[in-house]
Design an enzyme around this catalytic site. Structure first.
Site, short mmCIF file in Angstrom:
data_model
loop_
_atom_site.label_atom_id
_atom_site.label_comp_id
_atom_site.label_asym_id
_atom_site.label_seq_id
_atom_site.Cartn_x
_atom_site.Cartn_y
_atom_site.Cartn_z
N HIS A 1 -2.97 3.10 -4.50
CA HIS A 1 -2.35 2.60 -3.27
C HIS A 1 -0.93 2.11 -3.54
O HIS A 1 -0.51 1.10 -3.01
CB HIS A 1 -3.20 1.47 -2.67
CG HIS A 1 -4.49 1.95 -2.08
ND1 HIS A 1 -4.62 2.37 -0.78
CD2 HIS A 1 -5.72 2.11 -2.64
CE1 HIS A 1 -5.88 2.74 -0.55
NE2 HIS A 1 -6.56 2.61 -1.66
N ASP B 1 0.87 -1.18 0.00
CA ASP B 1 0.00 0.00 0.00
C ASP B 1 0.91 1.23 0.00
O ASP B 1 2.14 1.11 -0.05
CB ASP B 1 -0.95 -0.01 1.21
CG ASP B 1 -2.28 0.68 0.88
OD1 ASP B 1 -2.24 1.84 0.43
OD2 ASP B 1 -3.34 0.05 1.03
N GLU C 1 -10.09 2.65 -5.00
CA GLU C 1 -9.73 4.01 -4.62
C GLU C 1 -8.60 4.60 -5.49
O GLU C 1 -7.51 4.87 -5.02
CB GLU C 1 -9.31 4.04 -3.15
CG GLU C 1 -10.43 3.60 -2.25
CD GLU C 1 -10.10 3.74 -0.76
OE1 GLU C 1 -10.99 4.13 0.00
OE2 GLU C 1 -8.95 3.46 -0.37
#
Ligand code: ACM
Length: 763
Positions: free
Chosen positions: A288, A200, A348
């Site tokens: 990420h 991440d 995301e």
């Protein structure tokens, strides 16, 4: 004989006067699909013999695992035989047990038989035996208790094939030893999937031989804002301190980090395999990815590595060099992990940087309309690559947005995108449920969270049984670790919630009272396993308490062996503070702080009970008030409910219960409920306000519950002394985005909390 004497006689002959209920006698979690109680017990001693099946080596590993467990109790391995003898245990191969992971367990006073077709079923059977044995079995040298099991007949198999727990090892790192401890718990509760979130923005945690800088650079960081927040909280709670073993000194700076070498990961996988747990690696992309980009800046479209409005700069789906990198990484991942799945995240993504010439050219060439299409192009291409390596792809449900192939497995997390599960199933995608609202175990636990997980329905709304039969693989809880910097904190966040999920995904039958009875017997076992579980909640009080003249504090203990200590000087109770008496008299306004301690020294949450002295509020008069409350709604982002006061209302309506009116359901909004509460009797009322996000409740111009701010669903309670009649009510509610919840209940004189009746609401 009178009926009474007859009853006594019956109790004596059947022994039920002291008999345990089934959940007490068989404290199994998850509860088996079918359990038939039987009388008597079977005791394992040094003389007990273990019969292995004729089918050679079929259950050799499971036999070893059973031996290892029993050795803690009897001191030495049991003698093995070919044939089941009296006072014997048998591991039996039974080809008729067809269900994956299914098993049968028969315990009589003479013998115990564990039967399965597959080693996985036999392993689950051994875990059942483990839970029926005294907890002392968990530690060598601890076993003073006789090795006695209750007679029973169990036929068992899981309801769902995907019974998962996830761990984010990027935001904070967890070493191999902890991953093994985590898997021990998965095994004990019959989970079969461990999803490791390996990469991440905050850290890359897996050695990739082709790109050594991913871990040389990407696995380490100077303290970030998540670390600072944890360090600050560690002043009050040592579980928030960063683990010193993950710190190092470089160039005069302290760095946080760590990673798994591929050899270490092979060790983790072997440990998992022995427990019939599959390890699913997640390499989150194209977003990420900051840790990777720090090591290899060529990965972005614009050479930058910063934060957009919400998310970080992703890697570039428009450059061939990106695919070369991704494929090289995934090639190593696919070779390392035996799981048929590789999780690529795909959640995301801030697509603002995908505006380069290369992107325009790619879009023209492929007929892609927008950046969501670019995301789909990326996901499809990566999926095809994984398929070429014999793997199936999993991604978060965000990837549905630009369209995906039916072969991709969708992991649903965005509770606020309510139709995503049905959409995935309509599209033909296999589905795993991990909704934020219930199964994100980074949401702070409170007294309601266990029941909420237990009540979770794996089958999503809008999906019928036939569809779910085909596509719904199961469910999983996720532990994101931004605010979980230590092993003790991770234990606290998952335990005991994961036991509730275990029963949801294995048994899929709601029997909460039975589950709670069984769970009580698991705490001593967890203590012996050195699990820093969350001590169950104290009950019988409201944190905002009110008295008119005098009262007393009487706390209900969830476990008999807890020792509750208290202070009245504002300090946090320690293990040297006085023990709370059965009834603590309260005669003046004060704050009592409570902490429960387990015999092993685990401390529970700190409770502060603020006692206010009030006179009963006098009722107001209103001429023929109408039913219901006025609900005035505001569209906008309100961090606190008071901020609505400066905003312009979008409209107003009447509601007949405390619930958000349809008109208010924007992504971000607030509602002010106004009117009167018409209470039928004079007394001290307790109100329970559960909000996601925030809310405040005022009655008779007194603040009763302050549950304000942006947060996940939390219940807060408060009291108020009211005279029979009408009292002004002002309830404010704000939703900052991500799905909402609003629930108001009341109780009086210790009654069970219940809905505020509609006929109490007036305006
Ligand atoms: C997620 O929580 N971003 C999957």
């Amino acid at each position: 004989m009178t009926r009474f004497l007859w009853l006594i006689f019956l109790l004596l002959i059947t022994g039920t006067a002291t008999a345990q209920t089934a959940p007490e006698r068989y404290p199994l979690i998850p509860y088996p699909a079918s359990l038939t109680p039987a009388t008597g017990t079977f005791t394992i001693t040094k003389a007990t013999q273990l019969a292995l099946p004729k089918e050679g080596k079929h259950f050799e590993k499971e036999a070893e695992q059973l031996q290892a467990l029993l050795r803690n109790g009897v001191g030495a391995p049991l003698k093995t035989t070919k044939k089941l003898v009296a006072n014997g245990i048998e591991l039996r191969y039974d080809a008729s047990i067809m269900a994956p992971e299914g098993y049968r367990l028969t315990i009589t006073p003479q013998q115990m038989t564990l039967a399965a077709k597959e080693p996985a079923g036999m392993f689950r059977a051994v875990q059942t035996v483990r839970q029926l044995l005294p907890a002392t079995i968990e530690k060598a040298g601890k076993s003073a208790a006789p090795m006695t099991l209750p007679a029973v007949q169990i036929e068992d198999q899981p309801a769902y094939a995907w019974r998962g727990m996830h761990l984010d090892v990027s935001r904070h790192f967890f070493d191999v030893a902890y991953i093994k401890k985590y898997m021990d718990l998965l095994a004990l509760y019959k989970f079969n999937k461990l999803h490791l979130h390996l990469t991440d923005d905050q850290g890359w945690r897996l050695e990739i031989k082709k790109y050594p800088k991913l871990t040389e650079v990407g696995a380490w960081r100077t303290f970030n804002n998540q670390d600072s927040a944890c360090i600050k909280k560690s002043k009050d709670n040592p579980d928030f301190a960063l683990e010193p073993k993950h710190l190092r000194q470089r160039n005069g700076q302290t760095e946080y980090g760590g990673f798994y070498t591929q050899d270490e990961m092979r060790g983790i996988i072997a440990y998992a395999t022995a427990r019939h747990i599959e390890v699913i690696p997640e390499i989150d992309m194209p977003g990420h990815m900051m840790a990777a980009i720090r090591a290899y800046p060529f990965l972005t479209c614009n050479g930058k590595n910063d934060w957009g409005k919400l998310f970080s700069t992703p890697i570039c789906p428009c450059n061939e060099s990106t695919y070369e990198f991704v494929e090289n990484v995934l090639k190593e991942v696919a070779a390392l992990f035996p799981s048929p799945y590789v999780h690529i995240g795909a959640d995301e993504v801030d697509k603002a940087s995908w505006n380069t010439t290369a992107c325009t050219e790619l879009m023209q060439k492929e007929g892609i309309k927008d950046v969501n299409g670019l995301q789909s192009y990326f996901v499809r291409r990566v999926e095809r690559f994984l398929q070429s390596k014999g793997k199936k792809m999993i991604g978060w449900d965000d990837m549905l947005e630009g369209g995906i192939d039916p072969s991709a497995t969708v992991m649903y997390w965005r509770s606020w995108v309510k139709d995503a599960p049905a959409k995935a199933i309509r599209n033909g995608n296999p589905l795993i449920m991990t909704p934020v609202s219930t199964l994100y175990f980074d949401n702070l636990p409170d007294k309601n969270s266990l029941g909420k997980v237990y009540d979770f329905d794996v089958v999503p709304a809008g999906v019928d049984a036939a569809q779910s039969q085909k596509a719904l693989l199961g469910a999983q809880a996720n532990l994101w670790t931004e605010q979980v910097p230590s092993e003790n904190r991770a234990d606290y966040m998952v335990m005991p919630r994961m036991t509730a999920l275990a029963e949801v995904v294995w048994t899929n039958k709601k029997q909460y009272a039975s589950y709670l009875t069984r769970l009580r017997q698991h705490y001593p076992r967890l203590a012996l396993l050195n699990v820093h579980y969350r001590v169950p909640d104290l009950a019988g009080f409201s944190e905002e308490s009110v008295f008119t003249d005098k009262t007393s504090l009487q706390v209900e203990k969830p476990l008999d062996n807890l020792i509750i200590r208290y202070t009245t000087d504002g300090s946090i109770p320690t293990d040297a503070s006085p023990v709370l008496p059965a009834a603590l008299p309260i005669t003046q306004p004060t704050t009592v702080k409570l902490v429960a301690f387990t015999p092993e020294g685990l401390r529970g949450d700190t409770y502060a009970i603020r006692y206010k002295q009030q006179a009963y509020a006098a009722p107001v008069s209103a001429k023929a008030p109408a039913p219901g409350l006025t609900a005035t709604y505001f569209t906008g982002y309100f961090k606190k409910s008071a901020l609505m006061q400066q905003a312009k209302a979008n409209g107003s309506t009447t509601v007949t219960s405390v619930q958000v009116p349809k008109q208010a359901e924007a992504d971000q909004f607030g509602v002010q409920f106004r009117g009167y509460l018409d209470v039928p009797e004079t007394g001290i009322y307790t109100f329970y306000l559960t909000c996601d996000d925030g809310g405040t409740l005022r009655l008779a111009d007194r603040i009763v519950v302050d549950n304000d701010g942006l947060h996940s669903a939390i219940e807060k309670t408060g009291q108020v002394a009211l005279t029979k009649g009408l009292h002004p009510i002002a309830l404010d509610f704000v939703e900052g985005g991500g799905g909402y919840m609003l629930l108001l209940k009341y109780s009086k004189d210790g009654s069970e909390p219940q809905q505020v009746p509609a006929n109490w609401l007036k305006h």
